[in-house]
Design an enzyme around this catalytic site. Structure first.
Site, PDB file in Angstrom:
ATOM      1  N   THR A 181       0.957  -1.308   0.261  1.00 41.89           N
ATOM      2  CA  THR A 181       0.258  -0.117  -0.175  1.00 41.89           C
ATOM      3  C   THR A 181       0.817   1.137  -0.253  1.00 41.89           C
ATOM      4  O   THR A 181       2.158   1.496   0.795  1.00 41.89           O
ATOM      5  CB  THR A 181      -0.781  -0.246   0.768  1.00 41.89           C
ATOM      6  OG1 THR A 181      -2.113  -1.224   1.101  1.00 41.89           O
ATOM      7  CG2 THR A 181      -1.675   1.516   1.464  1.00 41.89           C
ATOM      8  N   ARG A 209     -11.798 -10.237  -1.700  1.00 45.60           N
ATOM      9  CA  ARG A 209     -11.808  -9.342  -0.607  1.00 45.60           C
ATOM     10  C   ARG A 209     -11.750  -7.896  -1.213  1.00 45.60           C
ATOM     11  O   ARG A 209     -10.728  -7.986  -2.084  1.00 45.60           O
ATOM     12  CB  ARG A 209     -11.089  -9.799   0.046  1.00 45.60           C
ATOM     13  CG  ARG A 209     -10.103  -9.278   0.633  1.00 45.60           C
ATOM     14  CD  ARG A 209      -9.028  -8.470   0.537  1.00 45.60           C
ATOM     15  NE  ARG A 209      -8.541  -7.863   2.240  1.00 45.60           N
ATOM     16  CZ  ARG A 209      -7.816  -7.209   2.032  1.00 45.60           C
ATOM     17  NH1 ARG A 209      -7.117  -6.631   1.694  1.00 45.60           N
ATOM     18  NH2 ARG A 209      -7.082  -7.063   3.661  1.00 45.60           N
ATOM     19  N   VAL A 210     -11.735  -6.584   0.160  1.00 44.26           N
ATOM     20  CA  VAL A 210     -12.048  -5.471  -0.464  1.00 44.26           C
ATOM     21  C   VAL A 210     -11.497  -5.030   1.289  1.00 44.26           C
ATOM     22  O   VAL A 210     -11.578  -5.139   1.948  1.00 44.26           O
ATOM     23  CB  VAL A 210     -13.506  -4.585  -0.260  1.00 44.26           C
ATOM     24  CG1 VAL A 210     -12.339  -3.106  -0.236  1.00 44.26           C
ATOM     25  CG2 VAL A 210     -13.859  -5.176  -2.113  1.00 44.26           C
ATOM     26  N   GLY A 211      -9.997  -4.469   0.916  1.00 46.36           N
ATOM     27  CA  GLY A 211      -9.650  -3.381   2.135  1.00 46.36           C
ATOM     28  C   GLY A 211      -9.879  -2.578   2.725  1.00 46.36           C
ATOM     29  O   GLY A 211     -10.792  -2.059   2.083  1.00 46.36           O
ATOM     30  N   ASP A 212      -9.198  -2.359   3.587  1.00 43.92           N
ATOM     31  CA  ASP A 212      -9.221  -1.148   4.050  1.00 43.92           C
ATOM     32  C   ASP A 212      -9.013   0.565   3.444  1.00 43.92           C
ATOM     33  O   ASP A 212      -9.266   1.951   3.725  1.00 43.92           O
ATOM     34  CB  ASP A 212      -8.087  -1.139   5.411  1.00 43.92           C
ATOM     35  CG  ASP A 212      -7.259  -0.586   5.347  1.00 43.92           C
ATOM     36  OD1 ASP A 212      -6.637  -1.884   4.913  1.00 43.92           O
ATOM     37  OD2 ASP A 212      -5.950  -0.229   6.395  1.00 43.92           O
ATOM     38  N   GLY A 232      -1.677  -1.898   6.279  1.00 43.88           N
ATOM     39  CA  GLY A 232      -1.486  -3.101   7.536  1.00 43.88           C
ATOM     40  C   GLY A 232      -2.479  -3.416   7.173  1.00 43.88           C
ATOM     41  O   GLY A 232      -3.164  -3.850   6.009  1.00 43.88           O
TER      42      GLY A 232
HETATM   43  N1  ASP Z   1      -4.405  -2.269   4.134  1.00 43.44           N
HETATM   44  C1  ASP Z   1      -4.405  -3.122   2.754  1.00 43.44           C
HETATM   45  C2  ASP Z   1      -5.071  -3.553   3.510  1.00 43.44           C
HETATM   46  O1  ASP Z   1      -5.336  -4.769   3.880  1.00 43.44           O
HETATM   47  C3  ASP Z   1      -2.583  -3.604   2.485  1.00 43.44           C
HETATM   48  C4  ASP Z   1      -1.736  -2.791   2.948  1.00 43.44           C
HETATM   49  O2  ASP Z   1      -1.959  -2.184   3.704  1.00 43.44           O
HETATM   50  O3  ASP Z   1      -0.397  -3.649   3.380  1.00 43.44           O
HETATM   51  O4  ASP Z   1      -5.716  -4.150   2.143  1.00 43.44           O
END
Ligand code: ASP
Length: 314
Positions: A181, A209-212, A232
């Site tokens: 990210t 899957r969708v992330g933050d 993260g």
């Molecule tokens: N936060 C991102 C997600 O969970 C991945 C990352 O920042 O490493 O999609």
């Protein structure tokens, strides 16, 4: 009007160990982070707005194969790239997000388009790409996102999953392969704040899957007090609404940026087992870059100073 302006960026947090990094790779990462800071800074220095600065700074990292966003996005379980991004303007309170887009070279630009040209906040998948085309944005072939390093990362994750045959429900990944990210936060000379985050998500993700990074409040937030971008293990950031949590701690508890980000990352994220970090800036130009992993690609640049870029836990 403030007398200062500043920008901070991140390129992901995780098990980033000096012993595992070649000098060439480290130099290339540092150069791209520095370039990203300089591009954002140049805009701010010309009197440009924080919103444009964070978008352009993120573009530099999206165009690089070194980071998990845009060109260097990680692969899903099915060998595809599905990206999430969010941008938020602290001055107007407007925000735009995209989730699971597959053919967008710079997802943060599409998030900005959603914010500027639609009445919505979050568009996903095919619909988001249809909106992009209708607004003149070019789609790129999925091959654009192929990098050997990310492909091998997926193969390692798949092999690990295969080995864990006694624990088939476990979709967890090694720390090595998990994080990425990119993001930026900025304060401009008008005293306005903005934040942007763009991500390929997590290697070997599946089922859409969708992330933050696609969610306002979880991975990105900006208002009149602070701007935050996270990186993260997204599930923890979503449950903790981490980016907004920092702002809430400042607003309702009266904490400083340093206190709020420290509490959010080192206690509220860490205690339930979440890994990662964030970058944040407040209306006075204070910057915080806390993380609980081995490293986080990060940097900042204040008006009239030189770029500061760090990778490891020093
Ligand atoms: N936060 C991102 C997600 O969970 C991945 C990352 O920042 O490493 O999609």
């Amino acid at each position: 009007m403030t007398t200062t302006f500043a920008i901070a960026i991140h390129g992901g947090a995780g098990t980033i160990l000096k012993s595992k990094m070649t000098p060439e790779r480290e130099a290339a990462i540092r150069a791209t982070l520095t370039e990203s800071l300089r591009v954002g800074y140049a805009l701010l220095n010309e009197g440009g707005c924080a919103l444009d600065a964070v978008q352009k700074a993120v573009n530099v990292m999206e165009d690089s194969p070194l980071f998990n966003a845009g060109r260097g996005a990680v692969f899903t379980h099915d060998g595809k790239n599905e990206q999430d991004a969010t941008i938020m303007d602290g001055f107007s309170g407007q925000a735009g997000s995209v989730a699971s887009v597959k053919h967008i070279a710079r997802p943060i630009d599409l998030a900005r388009l959603v914010m500027d040209q639609s009445p919505h906040v979050l568009l996903m998948g095919d619909g988001a790409e249809k909106f992009a085309v209708e607004h003149g944005m070019e789609l790129v072939d999925n091959k654009y996102f192929y990098t050997e390093q990310r492909w091998e990362q997926l193969q390692r994750a798949l092999a690990k999953e295969q080995r864990a045959s006694d624990n088939k429900g476990d979709l967890s990944l090694s720390e090595d392969d998990k994080h990425g990210t990119v993001g930026a936060v900025a304060l401009d000379s008008q005293g306005h704040l903005a934040a942007a985050t763009s991500s390929g998500g997590m290697t070997n993700k599946r089922y859409g899957r969708v992330g933050d990074s696609a969610l306002v409040g979880a991975g990105t937030f900006a208002d009149d007090l602070c701007a935050v971008s996270t990186t993260g293990h997204g599930e923890f950031f979503m449950r903790g609404v981490v980016a907004y949590d920092v702002a809430a701690l400042m607003h309702y508890k009266g904490l400083s940026l340093a206190e709020a980000t420290d509490l959010s990352v080192q206690t509220k994220l860490t205690d339930p087992g979440g890994t990662g970090g964030l970058i944040a800036i407040d209306k006075d130009g204070n910057i915080a870059l806390p993380f609980n992993t081995e490293g986080m690609y990060r940097g900042y640049l204040y008006k009239g100073s030189e770029p500061m870029v760090e990778i490891f836990r020093e």
